[in-house]
Design a protein around this motif. Sequence first.
Motif, PDB file in Angstrom:
ATOM      1  N   CYS A  25       0.848  -1.202   0.000  1.00 24.61           N
ATOM      2  CA  CYS A  25       0.000   0.000   0.000  1.00 24.61           C
ATOM      3  C   CYS A  25       0.877   1.243   0.000  1.00 24.61           C
ATOM      4  CB  CYS A  25      -0.844   0.071   1.277  1.00 24.61           C
ATOM      5  SG  CYS A  25      -2.268  -0.991   1.289  1.00 24.61           S
ATOM      6  N   THR A  26       0.342   2.328  -0.568  1.00 19.06           N
ATOM      7  CA  THR A  26       0.994   3.620  -0.417  1.00 19.06           C
ATOM      8  C   THR A  26       0.679   4.141   0.982  1.00 19.06           C
ATOM      9  OG1 THR A  26      -0.887   4.953  -1.132  1.00 19.06           O
ATOM     10  CG2 THR A  26       0.615   4.135  -2.865  1.00 19.06           C
ATOM     11  N   LEU A  27       1.381   5.174   1.407  1.00 18.07           N
ATOM     12  CA  LEU A  27       1.095   5.758   2.716  1.00 18.07           C
ATOM     13  C   LEU A  27      -0.265   6.435   2.741  1.00 18.07           C
ATOM     14  CD1 LEU A  27       4.461   7.197   4.058  1.00 18.07           C
ATOM     15  CD2 LEU A  27       3.536   4.896   4.188  1.00 18.07           C
ATOM     16  N   LYS A  28      -0.861   6.620   1.596  1.00 19.56           N
ATOM     17  CA  LYS A  28      -2.222   7.152   1.530  1.00 19.56           C
ATOM     18  C   LYS A  28      -3.249   6.028   1.664  1.00 19.56           C
ATOM     19  CE  LYS A  28      -3.015  11.002   0.609  1.00 19.56           C
ATOM     20  NZ  LYS A  28      -3.340  12.086   1.505  1.00 19.56           N
ATOM     21  N   GLY A  29      -2.785   4.772   1.784  1.00 20.61           N
ATOM     22  CA  GLY A  29      -3.669   3.635   1.984  1.00 20.61           C
ATOM     23  C   GLY A  29      -4.152   2.964   0.713  1.00 20.61           C
ATOM     24  N   GLU A  30      -3.633   3.379  -0.434  1.00 25.11           N
ATOM     25  CA  GLU A  30      -4.046   2.784  -1.708  1.00 25.11           C
ATOM     26  C   GLU A  30      -3.296   1.475  -1.934  1.00 25.11           C
ATOM     27  OE1 GLU A  30      -3.585   3.661  -6.468  1.00 25.11           O
ATOM     28  OE2 GLU A  30      -3.459   5.338  -5.086  1.00 25.11           O
ATOM     29  N   LEU A  31      -4.034   0.404  -2.153  1.00 24.41           N
ATOM     30  CA  LEU A  31      -3.443  -0.903  -2.433  1.00 24.41           C
ATOM     31  C   LEU A  31      -2.839  -0.867  -3.835  1.00 24.41           C
ATOM     32  CD1 LEU A  31      -3.116  -3.845  -1.412  1.00 24.41           C
ATOM     33  CD2 LEU A  31      -5.249  -4.355  -2.610  1.00 24.41           C
ATOM     34  N   THR A  32      -1.532  -1.142  -3.929  1.00 19.13           N
ATOM     35  CA  THR A  32      -0.867  -1.073  -5.233  1.00 19.13           C
ATOM     36  C   THR A  32      -0.519  -2.439  -5.798  1.00 19.13           C
ATOM     37  OG1 THR A  32       1.306  -0.784  -4.205  1.00 19.13           O
ATOM     38  CG2 THR A  32       0.085   1.222  -4.810  1.00 19.13           C
ATOM     39  N   SER A  33      -0.342  -3.441  -4.926  1.00 12.33           N
ATOM     40  CA  SER A  33      -0.093  -4.784  -5.443  1.00 12.33           C
ATOM     41  C   SER A  33      -0.480  -5.826  -4.406  1.00 12.33           C
ATOM     42  CB  SER A  33       1.367  -4.968  -5.865  1.00 12.33           C
ATOM     43  OG  SER A  33       2.211  -5.049  -4.743  1.00 12.33           O
ATOM     44  N   LEU A  34      -0.735  -7.001  -4.922  1.00 12.83           N
ATOM     45  CA  LEU A  34      -1.131  -8.129  -4.092  1.00 12.83           C
ATOM     46  C   LEU A  34      -0.468  -9.365  -4.680  1.00 12.83           C
ATOM     47  CD1 LEU A  34      -3.000  -9.102  -1.776  1.00 12.83           C
ATOM     48  CD2 LEU A  34      -4.774  -9.432  -3.503  1.00 12.83           C
ATOM     49  N   ASP A  35       0.297 -10.088  -3.861  1.00 16.47           N
ATOM     50  CA  ASP A  35       0.974 -11.292  -4.320  1.00 16.47           C
ATOM     51  C   ASP A  35       0.470 -12.468  -3.489  1.00 16.47           C
ATOM     52  OD1 ASP A  35       3.009 -12.724  -5.853  1.00 16.47           O
ATOM     53  OD2 ASP A  35       4.012 -12.948  -3.915  1.00 16.47           O
ATOM     54  N   ILE A  36       0.001 -13.504  -4.175  1.00 18.51           N
ATOM     55  CA  ILE A  36      -0.546 -14.679  -3.511  1.00 18.51           C
ATOM     56  C   ILE A  36       0.251 -15.899  -3.957  1.00 18.51           C
ATOM     57  CG2 ILE A  36      -2.601 -16.086  -3.165  1.00 18.51           C
ATOM     58  CD1 ILE A  36      -4.236 -13.568  -4.013  1.00 18.51           C
ATOM     59  N   ASP A  37       0.799 -16.612  -2.994  1.00 21.30           N
ATOM     60  CA  ASP A  37       1.541 -17.833  -3.290  1.00 21.30           C
ATOM     61  C   ASP A  37       0.563 -18.861  -3.851  1.00 21.30           C
ATOM     62  OD1 ASP A  37       2.694 -20.532  -2.819  1.00 21.30           O
ATOM     63  OD2 ASP A  37       4.337 -19.358  -1.955  1.00 21.30           O
ATOM     64  N   PRO A  38       0.865 -19.457  -5.006  1.00 18.38           N
ATOM     65  CA  PRO A  38      -0.067 -20.399  -5.628  1.00 18.38           C
ATOM     66  C   PRO A  38      -0.339 -21.648  -4.787  1.00 18.38           C
ATOM     67  CG  PRO A  38       1.935 -20.172  -6.951  1.00 18.38           C
ATOM     68  CD  PRO A  38       2.049 -19.225  -5.811  1.00 18.38           C
ATOM     69  N   SER A  39       0.513 -21.931  -3.839  1.00 23.69           N
ATOM     70  CA  SER A  39       0.328 -23.141  -3.030  1.00 23.69           C
ATOM     71  C   SER A  39      -0.926 -23.085  -2.156  1.00 23.69           C
ATOM     72  CB  SER A  39       1.550 -23.391  -2.144  1.00 23.69           C
ATOM     73  OG  SER A  39       1.646 -22.388  -1.136  1.00 23.69           O
TER      74      SER A  39
END
Length: 114
Positions: A50-64
């Motif tokens: 997230c940015t310090l403004k709280g905006e989610l910029t990326s999400l990484d999910i382990d495929p397992s």
Amino acid sequence: MFKGLGQMGDMAKMMKAAKEMQERMANLQEEMKAMTVTGEAGGGLVTAVCTLKGELTSLDIDPSIFSGDDKEVVEDLILAGIKEAQAKAQDAAQKEMQKLTEEMGLPADMKLPF
């Protein structure tokens, strides 16, 4: 420059200080859009940025973690990762604002708006 003007000189100094603070606040607001923090859940299986403004910029999910039976667990991990990143963003933003107030010579407990 304002010598001999008494309170008018003080008012000019206050106006100048207010303008400087406004400019620095605007700069900090822009910088916080680029600053990021990372939140993790499930021992790193889900990572949110997230940015310090709280905006989610990326999400990484382990495929397992993808299994039809674990849908609720995956959803909980994703939510936990996002919440952690947002909490870290809010904490970091408050620290940046506190640094600004200290640099400006304002009281440490003064809350400035975001």
